[in-house]
Scaffold this motif. Structure first.
Motif, PDB file in Angstrom:
ATOM      1  N   GLN A 170     -15.834  -1.991   6.506  1.00  0.00           N
ATOM      2  CA  GLN A 170     -14.470  -2.082   6.609  1.00  0.00           C
ATOM      3  C   GLN A 170     -14.359  -2.551   8.007  1.00  0.00           C
ATOM      4  O   GLN A 170     -16.000  -2.010   8.798  1.00  0.00           O
ATOM      5  CB  GLN A 170     -13.385  -1.161   5.973  1.00  0.00           C
ATOM      6  N   ARG A 171     -14.246  -3.989   8.233  1.00  0.00           N
ATOM      7  CA  ARG A 171     -14.180  -4.467   9.690  1.00  0.00           C
ATOM      8  C   ARG A 171     -12.521  -4.674   9.859  1.00  0.00           C
ATOM      9  O   ARG A 171     -11.636  -4.725   9.257  1.00  0.00           O
ATOM     10  CB  ARG A 171     -14.484  -6.002   9.817  1.00  0.00           C
ATOM     11  N   PRO A 207      -9.418   3.570   3.700  1.00  0.00           N
ATOM     12  CA  PRO A 207     -10.896   3.553   4.873  1.00  0.00           C
ATOM     13  C   PRO A 207     -12.191   3.098   3.760  1.00  0.00           C
ATOM     14  O   PRO A 207     -12.455   3.922   2.911  1.00  0.00           O
ATOM     15  CB  PRO A 207     -10.677   4.570   5.450  1.00  0.00           C
ATOM     16  N   SER A 213     -16.519   2.486  -1.365  1.00  0.00           N
ATOM     17  CA  SER A 213     -17.352   1.417  -0.568  1.00  0.00           C
ATOM     18  C   SER A 213     -19.357   0.980  -1.005  1.00  0.00           C
ATOM     19  O   SER A 213     -20.163   0.600  -0.760  1.00  0.00           O
ATOM     20  CB  SER A 213     -17.748   2.967   0.249  1.00  0.00           C
ATOM     21  N   ARG A 257     -16.068  -2.174  13.054  1.00  0.00           N
ATOM     22  CA  ARG A 257     -16.837  -1.444  11.735  1.00  0.00           C
ATOM     23  C   ARG A 257     -16.631   0.241  11.284  1.00  0.00           C
ATOM     24  O   ARG A 257     -17.611   0.556  12.534  1.00  0.00           O
ATOM     25  CB  ARG A 257     -18.428  -2.226  10.813  1.00  0.00           C
ATOM     26  N   SER A 272     -11.575   5.697  -2.591  1.00  0.00           N
ATOM     27  CA  SER A 272     -12.562   5.199  -0.982  1.00  0.00           C
ATOM     28  C   SER A 272     -14.055   5.384  -1.582  1.00  0.00           C
ATOM     29  O   SER A 272     -14.659   3.910  -0.965  1.00  0.00           O
ATOM     30  CB  SER A 272     -12.589   5.732  -0.117  1.00  0.00           C
ATOM     31  N   ASN A 322      -6.448  -0.027  -0.687  1.00  0.00           N
ATOM     32  CA  ASN A 322      -6.327  -1.321   0.745  1.00  0.00           C
ATOM     33  C   ASN A 322      -6.004  -0.614   1.612  1.00  0.00           C
ATOM     34  O   ASN A 322      -7.268  -0.665   2.791  1.00  0.00           O
ATOM     35  CB  ASN A 322      -5.559  -2.525   1.042  1.00  0.00           C
TER      36      ASN A 322
END
Length: 740
Positions: free
Chosen positions: A51-52, A47, A16, A141, A12, A44
Motif C-alpha cells: 500500500q502506498r 492495511p 495483499s 509503502r 487484509s 479499504n
C-alpha cells in the motif's frame, strides 16, 4: 482476539495476495451508495503489503483510523535515518499503544521510583512503511503489517476515550476560536460541531473538557499585551544588532495586524543565495489566528537557509502585498529571480504587483498531495496509471509534447470538464516543467525537496503559546543550526570521489562544492550512454544509444565558449546536462568553461574572487600565457622568468586578501577562440522551437562580429589556430583539437 479483528486480518491477507485487476473496483460506480460506503469503511481501511502513501503523516492517519475501527490506538516507534541528514527518514514503524514494556527511569537522588501501573504488555501489532521513489517522486509503502494483539480490544464507545483520539485538528481549533468570538457557550459549540460533522451525540473526537482547556489557553495568551511585548523585544534585538530588521502594523484597536522580521545572518545569506526563494504560507498560529509565512532558500551546499518570517492577521491581497514590500525593503530592494509558493490566488496577485520581474511557480508537492483526494475515487483502479502518466507529462522537455500528451491523457481517462483538470491546465505555466525549464530553480521544484522543506519549517513551529516566545524560538533554531547542526552536516557529507577518470571531472571537483559536484557527476556518469550526431556546423543531435530518432539539440560554438542544450537543464539547475558533457568530451574539451560553473555552486575555498577591473584580470591572464610561451625558447629565458616571477609573487602576497567575497567582481575566462561566421544560423535557431528564449540566444550569434582572440595553444594574439606555429608542431595532434 475478537471475531471482528480476525475478519479484518483475513481481509487484509486476501487483499495483499490478490492482484489489482481482480479487485473489482472498476464496477464501483454501478453499486448502490450504501454498498460503496461499506467497502470504504471496511475493506479499504485494512492495511496491506505494498500500500502506498504520499507522506508519513498520511500513513499515520490511515493506520490511526484503522486502529480506531478495531479498538486500539497507535504510536510512532522506531525510525531509520534522521530529518535533515542524508536522505532523511527512510523507514518508520507504527505500533500498538500497548506495545513494549515499561522501563524504570533512574533517579539522581537514589530514591525508588514509584511503581505506576502501565498499559504496555508487549503487544506485537505494528505497521512498517519504507520510503521509495518512482518518477523522482518519493512515496511511502507498507512493507510489514501484523494485527496480532495479546490483549482485549476496546468497544466503539470506549475507544474514543483513549488519549490518542482525544485530539482536535487545526480546523476544529479554528472553529472553536470563531465560535468563542461569536459568544457561543461550550455546549452550543459541541452541539453545532456534532451537526456539522454528522455524528451522534457525544461522539466527537474530543470532549467538553478539551474545548474548555483550549479556550483557557487562548485566554492565557493576553493578546492585548502581545504587541507591546513583541515590539519591545524586537527593539532590544535592534539595539544589540543594528542589522536586525523588523516592521509591523497596528490596527485601530491597538492589536498587532502584521509583523515581519529578518536577522543579520539571513540578509547576508540572501545576498549570496537569494536567486531562488520559497515562500511557504501553509501554516498558521492557531492561538492568535494568524497566518505564518516563512521565506527560505538553498545555499551552495544544498542546505536550507532562513531568510525571513511573517505573521499576517488577514489573508488577502493587501496583506500579502504588505509582506512582500517589507521583505524587499529588508533585502535592500533585491528581488529573487524565481519564487515557489503554494496555490494561493491572493498571493499570486500580490507577487504580480510587487515582484513583476520574478518568475512565480507553484510547488508540485502541493499539487501531488491533493491529487489523491481529487482523483483516487473518481478513477478507481486507473488512478495509479493516471498518476504515472501525470508524472511523465510533468517531466517532459518541450511545450508541444506536453500539450499533445495532456489532450491524450484527458481523453483516455475521460476527464473532460473535471474542475481540477481544467484548473491545472489553466495554470500549467506555473507548475509544469516544460514551461519552467528556462528559469533557475536550483533543484527546489521537485517533490522530494518540497518534503525536506516542509520538515525544515516544522522546526520553527514548536513554540506557539506566546508570540514573542515564537520569535525567540526561531532565533534559537537558527543559532543552533548555524553553530551545531550545519557544521555537522557538512562534516557528514560524503567526500567527492572520482568515478569516470575524465579530465572534466577532475577539473570540476576542484571548483564545485561536494553537493554540486555530485549532481554534475550524476550527469557525467550517464553521458557515455549517449551518441552525438553532427547535423551542421556547431549543431549536434544527442540521443540515447538505444533510440534511433528524437534526442536533444546541442549548439556548441567552441571559438566563443558558448554551448546550450534544448533540454534546458543548465538553465534550470545550474548544472551541465549529460548531452552537453557528451558533446564536450567527444570534441576533446577537457575543461568546463568558466561561465558554466556558476558562482552559487562553487566552493568558497576553491577560488577567491578578485576585486578590481575585469579587463585587468584578462590582461594579466594573457600576459602570463605569453610569458610561458616566450620563456620556453631557451634555458636563460626560463631562469630569468622564474627569478622575476618569484619576486613578483612574494610582493603580491604582502597585500591583504579580501575577507568577504560576496560583492567581489567575478570575471569570466577570456575567450580563447575565433568565432567563425555561423552558416545558416536561421535554420538552426528555428530547430530550437521549444522556447522563445532559445531562438533569441541563437539569433544573437548571427549578429555577433568576428573577433580575433588569443590562440589557446600559445596565448598570443595576431594569428589564428590554423596558422599557429605551435599547432603545426609535431608535438600536437594534426587535427588541432584539445580545447581548454
Amino acid at each position: 482476539m475478537s471475531e471482528q479483528t480476525k475478519i479484518l486480518k483475513e481481509t487484509s491477507e486476501n487483499r495483499s495476495e490478490s492482484s489489482p485487476d481482480d479487485s473489482g473496483s472498476g464496477t464501483m460506480e454501478e453499486m448502490p451508495e450504501d454498498t460503496i460506503l461499506s467497502q470504504l469503511t471496511s475493506v479499504n481501511l485494512v492495511p496491506f503489503i505494498g500500500q502506498r502513501f504520499v507522506s508519513q503523516d498520511a500513513a499515520y492517519e490511515f493506520y490511526c483510523s484503522y486502529a480506531k475501527q478495531c479498538g486500539f490506538s497507535i504510536r510512532r516507534h522506531r525510525t531509520r535515518g534522521k530529518d535533515g541528514v542524508g536522505r532523511g527518514i527512510t523507514r518508520r514503524d507504527f505500533t500498538c499503544h500497548r506495545g513494549g514494556y515499561p522501563q524504570l527511569k533512574p533517579t539522581d537522588d537514589g530514591k525508588t521510583q514509584r511503581n505506576r501501573k502501565s498499559s504496555r504488555c508487549g503487544c506485537q501489532a505494528y505497521m512498517r512503511i519504507v520510503k521509495r521513489a518512482e518518477f523522482d517522486v518519493p512515496e511511502w509503502r507498507v512493507t510489514g503489517f501484523s494485527n496480532a494483539h495479546n490483549h482485549e480490544l476496546l468497544k466503539s464507545n470506549e475507544v474514543q476515550l483513549l488519549p490518542a483520539y482525544c485530539t482536535m485538528t487545526a480546523e476544529d481549533k479554528g472553529r472553536v476560536c470563531m465560535y468563542a468570538k461569536a459568544g457561543m457557550s461550550v455546549r452550543q459549540m459541541l452541539r453545532l460541531m456534532e451537526l456539522e460533522k454528522g455524528v451522534k451525540l457525544c461522539c466527537l473526537p474530543f470532549s467538553e473538557i478539551d474545548v474548555r482547556n483550549l479556550l483557557q489557553s487562548f485566554r492565557n495568551v493576553e493578546r492585548d499585551n502581545d504587541p507591546i511585548d513583541l515590539l519591545k523585544m524586537c527593539k532590544e534585538k535592534k539595539d544589540k544588532d543594528s542589522n536586525f530588521r523588523y516592521e509591523y502594523k497596528i490596527d485601530s484597536n491597538n492589536r498587532l495586524e502584521h509583523i515581519a522580521w529578518s536577522y543579520a545572518s539571513s540578509i547576508r545569506l540572501y545576498e549570496a543565495f537569494g536567486d531562488v526563494l520559497v515562500f511557504d504560507t501553509t501554516h498558521r498560529l492557531e492561538a492568535y489566528d494568524m497566518l505564518l509565512g516563512i521565506w527560505i532558500g538553498v545555499d551552495n551546499n544544498g542546505t536550507y537557509c532562513f531568510f525571513g518570517c511573517l505573521l499576517l492577521r488577514d489573508e488577502n491581497v493587501q496583506s500579502f502585498s504588505w509582506g512582500l514590500k517589507t521583505f524587499l525593503a529588508f533585502m535592500n530592494g533585491k528581488a529573487s529571480g524565481t519564487v515557489l509558493t503554494d496555490q494561493n490566488t491572493w498571493l499570486k496577485e500580490a507577487l504580480a504587483m510587487e515582484m513583476p520581474g520574478t518568475k512565480h511557480a507553484f510547488s508540485i508537492w502541493h499539487i501531488i498531495s491533493k491529487s489523491s483526494d481529487w482523483f483516487s475515487v473518481l478513477l478507481g483502479s486507473q488512478y495509479e496509471d493516471w498518476k504515472a502518466e501525470f508524472h511523465c507529462l510533468y517531466n517532459l522537455h518541450s511545450v508541444e509534447e506536453f500539450e499533445i500528451g495532456w489532450r491524450e491523457m484527458v481523453s483516455i481517462y475521460g476527464l473532460h470538464g473535471n474542475k481540477h483538470i481544467v484548473s491545472l491546465y489553466a495554470l500549467r505555466a506555473y507548475w509544469a516543467l516544460p514551461f519552467l525549464k528556462s528559469y533557475f530553480f536550483a533543484g527546489m521544484s521537485n517533490t522530494f525537496q518540497s518534503e525536506l522543506i516542509n520538515s525544515y519549517i516544522q522546526r520553527f513551529l514548536s513554540a506557539q503559546s506566546v508570540l514573542d516566545d515564537f520569535v525567540e524560538q526561531v532565533a534559537s533554531n537558527l543559532d543552533a543550526r548555524d553553530q551545531g547542526e550545519r557544521p555537522k552536516m557538512l562534516q557528514k557529507a560524503p567526500k567527492a570521489t572520482l568515478k569516470t577518470g575524465s579530465p572534466i571531472e577532475s577539473h570540476a571537483v576542484t571548483i564545485l562544492t561536494p553537493y554540486a559536484f555530485c549532481k554534475l557527476q550524476e550527469e557525467l556518469v550517464l553521458a557515455p550512454q549517449y551518441a552525438t550526431v553532427l547535423v551542421a556546423e556547431s549543431y549536434y543531435i544527442v540521443r540515447h544509444h538505444t533510440k534511433v530518432d528524437g534526442g536533444c539539440k546541442v549548439l556548441w560554438v567552441p571559438q566563443d565558449e558558448f554551448i546550450t542544450c534544448s533540454c534546458r537543464h543548465f538553465e534550470f539547475s545550474g548544472i551541465l546536462c549529460r548531452h552537453i558533457l557528451r558533446v564536450l568530451s567527444t570534441n576533446n574539451c577537457f575543461h568546463i568553461p568558466d561561465q558554466y560553473l556558476p558562482m552559487r555552486w562553487r566552493d568558497s575555498s576553491s577560488t577567491k574572487p578578485v576585486r578590481g577591473s575585469a579587463g585587468k584580470v584578462q590582461l594579466l591572464q594573457s600576459m602570463i600565457s605569453s610569458l610561458i610561451t616566450e620563456s620556453m625558447e631557451t634555458e636563460d629565458r626560463l631562469d630569468v622568468a622564474c627569478d622575476h616571477i618569484s619576486l613578483v609573487l612574494a610582493r603580491v602576497k604582502e597585500f591583504p586578501t579580501t575577507a568577504d567575497g560576496i560583492d567581489a567582481i567575478v570575471y569570466n575566462s577570456p575567450g580563447s577562440f575565433i568565432l567563425p561566421d555561423v552558416e545558416d544560423s536561421d535554420s538552426i535557431a528555428q530547430s530550437f522551437s521549444g522556447n522563445p528564449q532559445e531562438c533569441l540566444a541563437f539569433a544573437k550569434l548571427k549578429d555577433r562580429k568576428r573577433r580575433r582572440r588569443a590562440v589557446p595553444c600559445c596565448g598570443q594574439l595576431g594569428h589564428e589556430t590554423e596558422n599557429c606555429p605551435m599547432v603545426g608542431d609535431d608535438v600536437l595532434n594534426s587535427d588541432g583539437v584539445g580545447f581548454l
